[in-house]
Design an enzyme around this catalytic site. Structure first.
Site, PDB file in Angstrom:
ATOM      1  N   SER A 238       0.829  -1.206   0.000  1.00  0.00           N
ATOM      2  CA  SER A 238       0.000   0.000   0.000  1.00  0.00           C
ATOM      3  C   SER A 238       0.862   1.254   0.000  1.00  0.00           C
ATOM      4  O   SER A 238       1.924   1.302   0.613  1.00  0.00           O
ATOM      5  CB  SER A 238      -0.899  -0.025   1.242  1.00  0.00           C
ATOM      6  OG  SER A 238      -0.997   1.242   1.825  1.00  0.00           O
ATOM      7  N   GLU A 242       0.883   9.087   4.011  1.00  0.00           N
ATOM      8  CA  GLU A 242       1.886   9.215   5.051  1.00  0.00           C
ATOM      9  C   GLU A 242       2.813   8.029   5.180  1.00  0.00           C
ATOM     10  O   GLU A 242       3.817   8.109   5.856  1.00  0.00           O
ATOM     11  CB  GLU A 242       1.192   9.451   6.393  1.00  0.00           C
ATOM     12  CG  GLU A 242       0.549  10.795   6.484  1.00  0.00           C
ATOM     13  CD  GLU A 242      -0.861  10.717   7.002  1.00  0.00           C
ATOM     14  OE1 GLU A 242      -1.459  11.777   7.146  1.00  0.00           O
ATOM     15  OE2 GLU A 242      -1.373   9.623   7.243  1.00  0.00           O
ATOM     16  N   ASP A 383      -8.588   6.941  14.483  1.00  0.00           N
ATOM     17  CA  ASP A 383      -8.796   6.844  13.033  1.00  0.00           C
ATOM     18  C   ASP A 383      -9.483   5.513  12.747  1.00  0.00           C
ATOM     19  O   ASP A 383      -9.163   4.820  11.789  1.00  0.00           O
ATOM     20  CB  ASP A 383      -7.461   6.933  12.286  1.00  0.00           C
ATOM     21  CG  ASP A 383      -7.652   7.144  10.783  1.00  0.00           C
ATOM     22  OD1 ASP A 383      -8.775   7.499  10.369  1.00  0.00           O
ATOM     23  OD2 ASP A 383      -6.691   6.940  10.025  1.00  0.00           O
TER      24      ASP A 383
HETATM   25  P1  ADP Z   1      -1.899   4.417   6.374  1.00  0.00           P
HETATM   26  O1  ADP Z   1      -1.542   5.451   7.392  1.00  0.00           O
HETATM   27  O2  ADP Z   1      -1.219   4.615   5.080  1.00  0.00           O
HETATM   28  O3  ADP Z   1      -3.388   4.219   6.261  1.00  0.00           O
HETATM   29  P2  ADP Z   1      -1.876   1.710   7.430  1.00  0.00           P
HETATM   30  O4  ADP Z   1      -1.155   1.286   8.669  1.00  0.00           O
HETATM   31  O5  ADP Z   1      -3.349   1.792   7.523  1.00  0.00           O
HETATM   32  O6  ADP Z   1      -1.233   3.077   6.949  1.00  0.00           O
HETATM   33  O7  ADP Z   1      -1.450   0.709   6.279  1.00  0.00           O
HETATM   34  C1  ADP Z   1      -1.904   0.866   4.968  1.00  0.00           C
HETATM   35  C2  ADP Z   1      -2.406  -0.446   4.419  1.00  0.00           C
HETATM   36  O8  ADP Z   1      -1.370  -1.403   4.432  1.00  0.00           O
HETATM   37  C3  ADP Z   1      -3.526  -1.053   5.231  1.00  0.00           C
HETATM   38  O9  ADP Z   1      -4.762  -0.600   4.792  1.00  0.00           O
HETATM   39  C4  ADP Z   1      -3.354  -2.528   4.993  1.00  0.00           C
HETATM   40  O10 ADP Z   1      -4.012  -2.918   3.802  1.00  0.00           O
HETATM   41  C5  ADP Z   1      -1.868  -2.668   4.797  1.00  0.00           C
HETATM   42  N1  ADP Z   1      -1.228  -3.087   6.050  1.00  0.00           N
HETATM   43  C6  ADP Z   1      -0.678  -2.304   6.999  1.00  0.00           C
HETATM   44  N2  ADP Z   1      -0.166  -3.013   7.997  1.00  0.00           N
HETATM   45  C7  ADP Z   1      -0.380  -4.316   7.687  1.00  0.00           C
HETATM   46  C8  ADP Z   1      -0.070  -5.574   8.320  1.00  0.00           C
HETATM   47  N3  ADP Z   1       0.561  -5.626   9.494  1.00  0.00           N
HETATM   48  N4  ADP Z   1      -0.435  -6.692   7.688  1.00  0.00           N
HETATM   49  C9  ADP Z   1      -1.079  -6.655   6.504  1.00  0.00           C
HETATM   50  N5  ADP Z   1      -1.389  -5.529   5.869  1.00  0.00           N
HETATM   51  C10 ADP Z   1      -1.045  -4.355   6.432  1.00  0.00           C
HETATM   52 MN    MN Z   2      -4.830   3.244   7.264  1.00  0.00          MN
END
Ligand code: ADP
Ligand code: MN
Length: 494
Positions: A238, A242, A383
């Site tokens: 992804s 940020e 969030d």
């Molecule tokens: P952002 O601040 O960009 O929203 P996130 O922590 O929500 O950051 O991570 C973005 C995306 O990455 C999530 O929506 C998910 O699909 C994927 N993701 C993040 N952490 C994990 C994880 N530990 N395992 C699997 N997918 C993850």
């Molecule tokens: Mn997120």
């Protein structure tokens, strides 16, 4: 003439001269550009395949090669060690001659780690400023603001205001004195460099996800792979505003007691600073980070986001809430366990179609998790929505907690109310008849008993509570440990 003969030897400077000077400059620039073309085209992928390494940074390349070399050297050393020792009972160790040491102990790091963000050893004392009247001292010792030394030092200090990418060296530490002329030329240069790199950056941002990671970050990731902590980094899951999240296969841990999960998610907090500005409010008022916030530069603030996510995840883990498990934090890079399987991340709740039974199950689980988060972890997600909940193994997993705050944060309850609105709406629309409305949910999670039956009044009561807490901080110099709406006095920590 009493004043002597007029001096006629004025510096001659014809239009032609000026023109030719300009022309010369242009020609030189052209030549330079031809000799050092801007490297825009970057190789594909960071080091996922191991072949297409980014060659845009010579330094990085050199460092990578050095690491590769060190590894081979160590392997050779180990072979020799084995040969010499054989089956002998007494053995000689070549340990001290090794070049690559376990990842965690790389003390030769040129940069400070997150542990050190509390102190900023690189911050030199600023030169003293001249008061408004324009001079300091008395009589003979007077120094005016035009004093060459003072001026020079000030100019050097001002270099700190140049863009962070602009390498200015340790001028302050060296007590360097820059003349106005030099300073102005530098300033002009810094300015045009900034614009040039902004253009470059734009181009990079439009390219693929891997390239959104800057060379320093790649080096950091590469080190993790090289130290064997990660097996391979397979690709990007992804790209957000940020952060960029990668998938990786876990490797071996340097220490026996720590097990690295077979699949990891690597969250890289972006070091392009713009998007982080509007998130200030989450961290600025978080008292856990209060002392540190004001003293830090933007780069370190970004590391603090990563650190915050790590702390919050650990709290959740301890409370038994399903969430990624922290593996390691290095600067702005957080490695955690991967929620999903075989490189496929678990779907977000918004993308998955659940049976009505599962939907109901998910709802009660989330209600439970929100309560646990509030009461046991002393946190508000801030969030929470179907975007930050993953469906995996028949249950909901919470992610993305870098912005989570404690309930007594000046806006903590407002954040909680917003979370409640998202959750209520999602499940009411999703056909869960049992789903509480946002106000009921808020009370159920917080244990507060706000009776207002419409949103406006409810919100007003929340803000009144927050204000009461802030006043309490003002008067007593400490926070309430929790909110209580049933009668005074509120409970607070000793
Ligand atoms: P952002 O601040 O960009 O929203 P996130 O922590 O929500 O950051 O991570 C973005 C995306 O990455 C999530 O929506 C998910 O699909 C994927 N993701 C993040 N952490 C994990 C994880 N530990 N395992 C699997 N997918 C993850
Ligand atoms: Mn997120």
């Amino acid at each position: 003439c009493p004043w002597g003969a007029p001096n006629t030897t004025s510096i001659s400077c014809s239009l032609a001269d000026v023109m030719s000077e300009q022309l010369a400059k242009e020609l030189q620039l052209e030549e330079e550009n031809a000799a050092f073309p801007e490297v825009v085209a970057v190789a594909e992928g960071p080091f996922i395949t191991g072949e297409n390494i980014d060659t845009s940074s010579d330094l990085m390349l050199a460092q990578m090669l050095q690491m590769e070399f060190d590894r081979e050297y160590d392997a050779q050393l180990r072979r020799e060690e084995k040969k010499i020792n054989g089956d002998s009972k007494v053995s000689i160790s070549f340990e001290n001659y090794r070049k690559v040491h376990p990842y965690d102990s790389d003390s030769s790091e040129d940069e400070v780690d997150w542990q050190d963000t509390r102190h900023d050893p690189y911050r030199a004392d600023k030169p003293t400023t001249t008061p408004r009247r324009g001079f300091i001292g008395k009589g003979k010792d007077i120094t005016t603001k035009h004093d060459e030394v003072v001026c020079g030092r000030k100019n050097t200090a001002r270099m700190e205001n140049f863009a962070p990418e602009f390498q200015v060296g340790d001028g302050i530490g060296m007590d360097l004195k820059l003349s106005n002329q030099v300073f102005n030329a530098l300033k002009q240069h810094a300015y045009s460099e900034e614009r040039r790199s902004a253009r470059l950056h734009e181009k990079k941002e439009h390219s693929t996800a891997e390239k959104a990671v800057d060379p320093k970050t790649r080096l950091l990731l590469y080190k993790m792979v090289n130290a064997g902590m990660l097996e391979t980094i397979t690709g990007c899951i992804s790209t957000g505003k940020e952060s960029v999240v990668f998938h990786a296969y876990g490797g071996k841990s340097a220490t026996e007691d720590k097990v690295i999960p077979p699949e990891c998610a690597i969250k890289v907090f972006k070091t392009t600073l713009n998007e982080f500005k509007n998130r200030d409010k989450y961290i600025k008022d978080d008292y856990r980070f209060k002392d540190r916030f004001s003293k830090l530069n933007p780069r370190k603030i970004i590391r603090m986001w990563a650190e915050k996510e790590m702390h919050n995840l650990t709290r959740m883990q301890n409370a038994g809430i399903p969430c990624p498990q922290v593996v390691i934090l290095k600067k702005h890079v957080l490695v955690m366990s991967f929620i999903g399987q075989d490189q496929v991340p678990a779907p977000k709740l918004k993308d998955v179609t659940l049976s009505s039974e599962d939907m109901k199950k998910a709802y009660y689980q989330i209600l439970n998790m929100m309560q646990q988060l509030y009461k046991e972890c002393n946190l508000v997600h801030a969030d929470l929505s179907e975007y930050n909940m993953l469906w995996h193994d028949g249950k909901v997993w919470l992610i993305d907690v870098s912005q989570s705050v404690e309930p007594t944060h000046p806006h903590g309850l407002e954040f909680l109310f917003r979370d409640c609105k998202n959750v209520s709406q999602f499940f009411q629309k999703g056909g869960v008849a049992e789903a509480l409305n946002e106000r009921e949910l808020f009370n159920a999670v917080s244990g507060l008993n706000i009776t207002a039956d419409n949103e406006v009044d409810f919100q007003a009561e929340i803000e009144a509570l927050e204000k009461m807490n802030e006043d309490h901080v003002q008067n007593h110099g400490k926070k309430l440990s929790m909110f209580s709406s049933d009668g005074d006095p509120p409970i607070y920590d000793e």
